[in-house]
Write an enzyme that holds these catalytic residues in place. Structure first.
Site, mmCIF file in Angstrom:
data_model
loop_
_atom_site.group_PDB
_atom_site.id
_atom_site.type_symbol
_atom_site.label_atom_id
_atom_site.label_comp_id
_atom_site.label_asym_id
_atom_site.label_seq_id
_atom_site.Cartn_x
_atom_site.Cartn_y
_atom_site.Cartn_z
ATOM 1 N N HIS A 195 -4.902 -5.284 10.337
ATOM 2 C CA HIS A 195 -4.839 -4.793 8.956
ATOM 3 C C HIS A 195 -3.736 -5.492 8.166
ATOM 4 O O HIS A 195 -3.843 -5.639 6.949
ATOM 5 C CB HIS A 195 -4.605 -3.281 8.967
ATOM 6 C CG HIS A 195 -4.749 -2.627 7.630
ATOM 7 N ND1 HIS A 195 -5.914 -2.676 6.890
ATOM 8 C CD2 HIS A 195 -3.870 -1.903 6.882
ATOM 9 C CE1 HIS A 195 -5.755 -2.004 5.760
ATOM 10 N NE2 HIS A 195 -4.520 -1.538 5.723
ATOM 11 N N LYS A 196 -2.697 -5.927 8.856
ATOM 12 C CA LYS A 196 -1.548 -6.563 8.209
ATOM 13 C C LYS A 196 -1.615 -8.078 8.382
ATOM 14 O O LYS A 196 -0.792 -8.691 9.069
ATOM 15 C CB LYS A 196 -0.238 -5.997 8.782
ATOM 16 C CG LYS A 196 -0.094 -4.492 8.632
ATOM 17 C CD LYS A 196 -0.060 -4.078 7.163
ATOM 18 C CE LYS A 196 0.127 -2.577 7.008
ATOM 19 N NZ LYS A 196 0.087 -2.163 5.587
ATOM 20 N N THR A 234 0.828 -1.202 0.000
ATOM 21 C CA THR A 234 0.000 0.000 0.000
ATOM 22 C C THR A 234 0.867 1.259 0.000
ATOM 23 O O THR A 234 2.096 1.180 0.062
ATOM 24 C CB THR A 234 -0.955 0.006 1.205
ATOM 25 O OG1 THR A 234 -1.905 1.069 1.052
ATOM 26 C CG2 THR A 234 -0.198 0.207 2.515
ATOM 27 N N ASP A 289 -9.697 -5.531 11.739
ATOM 28 C CA ASP A 289 -8.985 -4.418 11.102
ATOM 29 C C ASP A 289 -9.419 -3.109 11.761
ATOM 30 O O ASP A 289 -10.619 -2.835 11.872
ATOM 31 C CB ASP A 289 -9.311 -4.413 9.601
ATOM 32 C CG ASP A 289 -8.380 -3.547 8.780
ATOM 33 O OD1 ASP A 289 -7.993 -2.469 9.255
ATOM 34 O OD2 ASP A 289 -8.071 -3.949 7.640
ATOM 35 N N SER A 340 -4.437 -3.208 1.278
ATOM 36 C CA SER A 340 -4.900 -1.870 1.630
ATOM 37 C C SER A 340 -5.246 -1.057 0.385
ATOM 38 O O SER A 340 -6.164 -1.422 -0.341
ATOM 39 C CB SER A 340 -3.835 -1.202 2.517
ATOM 40 O OG SER A 340 -4.341 -0.075 3.170
ATOM 41 N N CYS A 341 -4.522 0.009 0.108
ATOM 42 C CA CYS A 341 -4.865 0.852 -1.045
ATOM 43 C C CYS A 341 -4.415 0.259 -2.372
ATOM 44 O O CYS A 341 -4.714 0.817 -3.433
ATOM 45 C CB CYS A 341 -4.278 2.243 -0.869
ATOM 46 S SG CYS A 341 -4.942 3.110 0.576
#
Length: 258
Positions: free
Chosen positions: A236-237, A11, A208, A80-81
């Site tokens: 999140h990871k 990300t 998350d 993510s992004c």
């Protein structure tokens, strides 16, 4: 078991280093794995102020796919992004992508502007804690907002359950990045013929703390992936906190689509 070529995309503000646990786990299973630094990320020598758009930021992935031998396909995994990188790549090199895997990731659609999921993310999670913001003017005169992710945000929202060592590594190597939101808002929609046609797999956890559960459920409902995996626990990871679980899921993706 089927083996595949996985291409791992980090990300914004991060680098290929974020995959340091998942890459060898996949390689032990016999897969080929390429982890790329995007422009002005990781050890890429460019600075974010030299990058004019998310498409330019995606250049290393696009160049990699351009050079991929005809007939060879890869599975792109974006965290993510990086779902935006997958969409950009699929619109240009759809014949070289066996599937896109969205790992706690933005899942853009082909109906709205490419900035749509970014806007929804920022509505869901508007306060990025101690993140610092900067601006520069790109080559077309657009004002681009960049960010340096704050250490509190990193620890409490991104690397929530990661080890102290993983968090310290992130603090040391994190770089400025950008969502290029206003440029994405003016970009043509992603196409049905390209991005819309690839197989999409979504991996997420309700633990998350930045891509919150309601936002992730909304994404899944908005643009239904071919397969959804919900990992129990983690953060999140997931590639760091649930490495073996993610590797197992990616084996299933290879079995289905490679």
């Amino acid at each position: 078991m089927v083996t595949a070529h996985f291409v791992l995309i980090h990300t914004i503000c991060h680098g290929a280093w974020i995959w340091h646990k998942l890459k060898p786990a996949l390689e032990r299973a016999g897969h080929k794995v390429t982890a790329l630094d995007m422009a002005a990320s990781g050890i890429d020598p460019r600075q974010i102020e030299q990058i004019n758009s998310f498409d330019e930021y995606s250049e290393p992935l696009l160049t990699f796919l351009e050079k991929l031998p005809q007939g060879e396909k890869v599975i792109i995994v974006g965290e993510s992004c990086a779902g935006l990188n997958i969409a950009i790549a699929a619109d240009r090199y759809v014949d070289k992508i066996a599937a896109g895997v969205f790992h706690n990731s933005l899942l853009p659609d082909t109906v709205h502007s490419p900035s749509y999921t970014v806007e929804k993310l920022l509505e869901s999670f508007p306060d990025w804690r101690d993140t610092e913001y900067f601006t520069f003017t790109n080559i077309t005169g657009e004002t681009i907002t960049t960010m340096k992710l704050g250490f509190v945000l990193l620890r409490e929202n991104l690397f929530t359950k990661c080890t102290d060592g993983e968090y310290e590594l992130a603090k040391m190597v994190m770089r400025k990045g950008s969502l290029f939101q206003n440029v994405l808002a003016q970009r043509p929609k992603f196409t049905e013929k390209g991005y819309g046609s690839i197989k999409k797999v979504y991996i997420w956890t309700d633990q998350d703390k930045i891509f919150l559960p309601d936002f992730q459920r909304w994404q899944i409902a908005n643009y239904k992936p071919d397969k959804v995996y919900q990992v129990q626990g983690g953060d999140h990871k997931l590639q760091l906190t649930k490495t073996e679980e993610v590797a197992h899921i990616l084996q299933e993706v290879a079995d289905a689509y490679a």
